[in-house]
Design an enzyme around this catalytic site. Structure first.
Site, mmCIF file in Angstrom:
data_model
loop_
_atom_site.group_PDB
_atom_site.id
_atom_site.type_symbol
_atom_site.label_atom_id
_atom_site.label_comp_id
_atom_site.label_asym_id
_atom_site.label_seq_id
_atom_site.Cartn_x
_atom_site.Cartn_y
_atom_site.Cartn_z
ATOM 1 N N SER A 120 0.833 -1.187 0.000
ATOM 2 C CA SER A 120 0.000 0.000 0.000
ATOM 3 C C SER A 120 0.881 1.255 0.000
ATOM 4 O O SER A 120 1.880 1.320 -0.722
ATOM 5 C CB SER A 120 -0.948 -0.049 1.206
ATOM 6 O OG SER A 120 -1.877 0.999 1.184
ATOM 7 N N ASP A 148 -5.033 -4.344 -2.996
ATOM 8 C CA ASP A 148 -4.168 -3.894 -1.900
ATOM 9 C C ASP A 148 -3.351 -5.039 -1.300
ATOM 10 O O ASP A 148 -3.893 -6.058 -0.874
ATOM 11 C CB ASP A 148 -5.044 -3.259 -0.823
ATOM 12 C CG ASP A 148 -4.240 -2.541 0.249
ATOM 13 O OD1 ASP A 148 -3.289 -3.131 0.784
ATOM 14 O OD2 ASP A 148 -4.571 -1.380 0.564
#
Length: 345
Positions: A70, A189
């Site tokens: 991320s 993610d």
């Protein structure tokens, strides 16, 4: 000064190896030392500030691998490129803009990664792609695969396009981004199924890991907390097979936090040292002031832990340095050297 910073001892195996490598100027000790950088949306400002402290302390070239997911992966890329302090400002200068995150776009996706990766990464705070791709320290970017569900480390990037694709997928949070990203196949993610990348560093054979956490001190929400229910609902819309692994990942992270909180030197390898910020911010924090204050405190915490500084009255101040080609050209026209401004850009 936090109790954790005071409790960490400089004879901790991770501290010791980092200092010895810095003093020698090489990594020829038979160990594999990893740097794990946690993200979490705007919480990445905290691990980003810690990376700035590492760079200022001279630890930029002591790691055998850097692992991030991320916004932690974006921070890691900037760290390998150098001048982390300048790029940290992206959080409180650029990403607080509605152009990046806006509830008005809830139908199409509240988070605009084209703005973050196109406008910010390539123009406003340009990443030195050549420096990252040519770094002697490899970058490992975590992404989440859907079929079958699992965490994958991407590395060995052949060009900037491959790196950007991995960074985009690693930051593709289903709660605020519609659909999936494309990184040699569908992906989302990288922290969905492995919440903290220190586990990825250990899985890659690291004997020592410096962990930079971005979650504030205190209890970790369980799988049935409101925020987690929103995450699992978003995952279920993509593929219901992701829900079970996500719940297990949350429970694992609750256990991990207790493990990472240990400050006494371990009896055997692998050794993990975690730096925890004294103050947290929300994943979608929009206040530039709150981000800047938290970043300063995170920097101070990392500096204290890794330098052993125990004095009173220690505080950081922002750097004000003109950047950009226009500034360099203006200074040259006035007979002043523009190299410093050009270098800062």
């Amino acid at each position: 000064m936090s109790g954790d910073a005071l409790a960490v001892r400089l004879d901790h195996p991770v501290c010791r190896v980092l200092r010895e490598r810095r003093a020698r100027g090489d990594r020829a000790d038979g160990y594999k030392v990893g740097l794990a950088v946690q993200g979490g949306g705007m919480r990445g400002v905290l691990s980003g500030a810690m990376l700035t402290a590492l760079e200022d302390l001279g630890f930029g070239d002591v790691f055998d691998g850097v692992y991030g997911a991320s916004s932690g992966a974006l921070n890691a890329a900037y760290f390998l490129a150098g001048r982390s302090w300048r790029n940290l400002a992206a959080y409180y200068d650029d990403l607080v803009s509605p152009a990046f995150l806006s509830v008005r776009r809830w139908r199409t996706g509240m988070m605009d990664l084209d703005f973050a990766l196109g406008e910010v990464l390539c123009r406003r705070k340009p990443l030195d792609f050549a420096a990252v791709l040519g770094s002697a320290t490899p970058l490992h970017v975590a992404i989440t695969r859907l079929d079958p569900p699992g965490t994958e480390l991407r590395g060995g990037f052949g060009d900037a396009a491959e790196l950007v694709a991995a960074l985009r997928a690693s930051a593709w949070l289903p709660v605020v981004s519609r659909g999936v990203a494309d990184c040699a196949g569908p992906a989302i993610d990288g922290a969905m199924l492995t919440i903290h990348p220190y586990r990825l560093a250990l899985g890659d054979g690291c004997t020592h890991v410096l962990s930079l956490s971005s979650r504030r001190p205190g209890p970790v929400p369980g799988p049935y907390a409101p925020v987690e229910l929103a995450v699992t609902a978003a995952l279920a819309t993509l593929d219901r097979r992701l829900v079970g692994p996500r719940c297990r990942a949350v429970r694992q992270y609750q256990q991990d936090r207790a493990l990472l909180a240990a400050t006494d030197p371990p009896d055997r390898l692998p050794a993990v040292l975690d730096v925890l910020p004294p103050r947290g911010v929300a994943s979608f924090e929009r206040s530039a002031g709150a981000l800047l204050v938290a970043a300063r405190q995170a920097y101070e915490e990392a500096y204290r832990v890794l330098s052993g500084y125990r004095g009173a009255g220690f505080a950081t101040v922002p750097r004000f340095v003109p950047v950009g080609e226009e500034v360099a050209d203006a200074e040259a026209g006035e007979g002043r050297p523009g190299g410093a401004a050009r270098e800062a850009s």
